[in-house]
Design an enzyme around this catalytic site. Structure first.
Site, PDB file in Angstrom:
ATOM      1  N   TYR A 126      24.847  78.969   1.254  1.00  0.00           N
ATOM      2  CA  TYR A 126      26.017  78.100   1.124  1.00  0.00           C
ATOM      3  C   TYR A 126      26.302  77.350   2.423  1.00  0.00           C
ATOM      4  O   TYR A 126      27.371  76.761   2.580  1.00  0.00           O
ATOM      5  CB  TYR A 126      27.242  78.919   0.699  1.00  0.00           C
ATOM      6  CG  TYR A 126      27.146  79.396  -0.732  1.00  0.00           C
ATOM      7  CD1 TYR A 126      26.109  80.240  -1.128  1.00  0.00           C
ATOM      8  CD2 TYR A 126      28.053  79.007  -1.699  1.00  0.00           C
ATOM      9  CE1 TYR A 126      25.992  80.675  -2.432  1.00  0.00           C
ATOM     10  CE2 TYR A 126      27.948  79.441  -3.010  1.00  0.00           C
ATOM     11  CZ  TYR A 126      26.915  80.276  -3.359  1.00  0.00           C
ATOM     12  OH  TYR A 126      26.801  80.702  -4.667  1.00  0.00           O
ATOM     13  N   LYS A 173      17.157  91.185  -0.693  1.00  0.00           N
ATOM     14  CA  LYS A 173      15.822  90.768  -1.109  1.00  0.00           C
ATOM     15  C   LYS A 173      14.971  90.664   0.169  1.00  0.00           C
ATOM     16  O   LYS A 173      14.279  89.667   0.406  1.00  0.00           O
ATOM     17  CB  LYS A 173      15.926  89.413  -1.841  1.00  0.00           C
ATOM     18  CG  LYS A 173      14.726  89.029  -2.652  1.00  0.00           C
ATOM     19  CD  LYS A 173      14.590  89.792  -3.953  1.00  0.00           C
ATOM     20  CE  LYS A 173      13.256  89.492  -4.602  1.00  0.00           C
ATOM     21  NZ  LYS A 173      12.954  90.318  -5.760  1.00  0.00           N
ATOM     22  N   ASP A 207      17.085  92.837  -7.624  1.00  0.00           N
ATOM     23  CA  ASP A 207      16.661  92.855  -9.037  1.00  0.00           C
ATOM     24  C   ASP A 207      16.824  94.250  -9.636  1.00  0.00           C
ATOM     25  O   ASP A 207      17.366  94.424 -10.739  1.00  0.00           O
ATOM     26  CB  ASP A 207      15.235  92.307  -9.234  1.00  0.00           C
ATOM     27  CG  ASP A 207      14.336  92.428  -8.030  1.00  0.00           C
ATOM     28  OD1 ASP A 207      14.841  92.809  -6.952  1.00  0.00           O
ATOM     29  OD2 ASP A 207      13.134  92.175  -8.138  1.00  0.00           O
ATOM     30  N   ASP A 231      28.023  85.898  -5.363  1.00  0.00           N
ATOM     31  CA  ASP A 231      28.516  84.967  -6.375  1.00  0.00           C
ATOM     32  C   ASP A 231      27.973  85.371  -7.751  1.00  0.00           C
ATOM     33  O   ASP A 231      28.718  85.523  -8.723  1.00  0.00           O
ATOM     34  CB  ASP A 231      28.037  83.557  -5.992  1.00  0.00           C
ATOM     35  CG  ASP A 231      28.759  82.454  -6.748  1.00  0.00           C
ATOM     36  OD1 ASP A 231      29.581  82.766  -7.616  1.00  0.00           O
ATOM     37  OD2 ASP A 231      28.480  81.274  -6.475  1.00  0.00           O
TER      38      ASP A 231
END
Ligand code: NAD
Length: 335
Positions: A126, A173, A207, A231
């Site tokens: 962002y 991740k 995940d 988000d």
């Protein structure tokens, strides 16, 4: 009772509808307040401002320290930078805190969900730094700074400790984004090891973390993650407890806080009087606790829990057919 000055931003779409309902509930519960109403979003342009986030609105929040905000519409693709991203960056509202809990009377696949998402709110993808390298090839820069990663980790561990939470899980991740998510993990581990060994700490690749969430969300406590993941996971978690109509939120900085629901401006139902105001009412309750109006907060929380438990006057998203105002009236009647 002290009188508070609070900035109120109705926002766009369903924003003004759910804000009107929330304001009525807060005032009926006894909040003594001077609202400073200011625009943001598409409605700011409609009111003649040349920016979706007028300087006057930012200055008022900085001066009064507290705001209750409705959702705003941000055009997709080209145009103005997102109001929410600008607001969070300009006021350094670095922690988004979103409690997700099962509610009485709201039937979902799971019972006993009680978790809190702590999302880094100022950087990651962002940052808004995007470039066209050559025609047809663009890059979007993911920013992670040691200062911001440490700040959000410390916030999450302090929050967990103060709220008597047991565990923090970091979603990441770092197997792919070894440097940026790697730094996020390094900072979280360091704060855990050096400052908050009292809190159980675990890391999950996002995940696998999402799979665990939908298999059994009751095993999660506080979830800590960077901006984009927070988000996405916020909406996923909302879906586990009844949807976007029931999940509140806050954006917290060192001395300024802006309270708003997780949901957006819901253009599909705007103007119909059917939006669920509960998420914004709950955000108002978080705000009341923040400004030490705990008794009023408890009164409102008991009132909406009673209405939900009775299963009457529920809005459509919760299986009823009440409108926004009818739900608010039912809460007010139980205060
Ligand atoms: P959304 O959250 O507005 O709506 C998603 C779905 O949930 C829609 O079907 C909507 O009707 C439903 N929904 C949302 N809130 C509800 C409520 N209170 N009661 C009943 N149903 C509700 O997400 P979207 O449609 O992807 O986004 C619409 C706009 O909102 C976009 O411009 C987006 O940028 C903006 N947005 C703003 C914020 C914010 O200001 N904090 C947050 C998210 C999205």
């Amino acid at each position: 009772m002290a009188k508070h000055t609070i900035v109120l931003i109705p926002g766009d779409g369903i924003g003004p509808e759910v804000m009107r309902a929330t304001r009525r509930v807060l005032e009926a519960a006894g909040l003594s307040v001077d609202w400073v109403e200011l625009p943001a979003g598409a409605s700011a342009l409609d009111q003649g401002f040349d920016n979706v986030l007028p300087q006057r609105t930012v200055a008022a929040i900085a001066a009064h320290k507290i705001a209750l905000k409705g959702p705003v519409t941000t055009p997709v693709g080209k145009g103005f930078k997102s109001v929410n991203v600008q607001l969070r960056q300009k006021l350094n509202l670095y922690a988004a805190v979103r409690p997700v809990r099962s509610l009485p009377g709201v039937k979902t696949r799971y019972e006993g969900v009680d978790m809190v998402i702590v999302r880094e709110n100022t950087e990651g993808l962002y940052s808004g730094i995007e470039n066209e390298v050559v025609p047809g090839v663009v890059t979007s820069l993911k920013v992670a700074s040691q200062a911001a990663c440490t700040r959000i980790a410390r916030y999450a561990f302090r929050y967990a400790t103060r709220r008597h939470r047991k565990q923090i899980t970091v979603f990441h991740k770092a197997n792919i984004m070894k440097m940026s998510d790697g730094l996020f993990l390094d900072c979280a581990r360091k704060i855990h090891d050096e400052e908050y060994p009292n809190i159980e700490y675990q890391e999950l690749i996002i995940d696998a973390g999402c799979m665990r969430l939908v298999q059994d969300p009751t095993r999660m406590d506080v979830l800590l993650m960077e901006n984009l993941y927070g988000d996405l996971v916020s909406d996923l978690c909302a879906g586990l407890v009844g949807g976007l109509g029931v999940v509140p939120g806050s954006n917290i900085g060192d001395d300024v806080a802006v309270f708003e629901a997780v949901h957006g401006s819901a253009p599909d139902i705007a103007g119909k009087g059917i939006a669920n105001p509960l998420a914004l009412i709950m955000s108002g309750v978080m705000m009341l606790n923040h400004i030490h109006e705990e008794a009023i907060a408890a009164k409102i929380r008991n009132a909406y829990d009673t209405v939900l438990s009775a299963g009457e006057h529920l809005t459509r998203d919760l299986g009823g057919n009440a409108g926004t105002d009818e739900f608010a009236d039912a809460v007010i009647a139980k205060l």
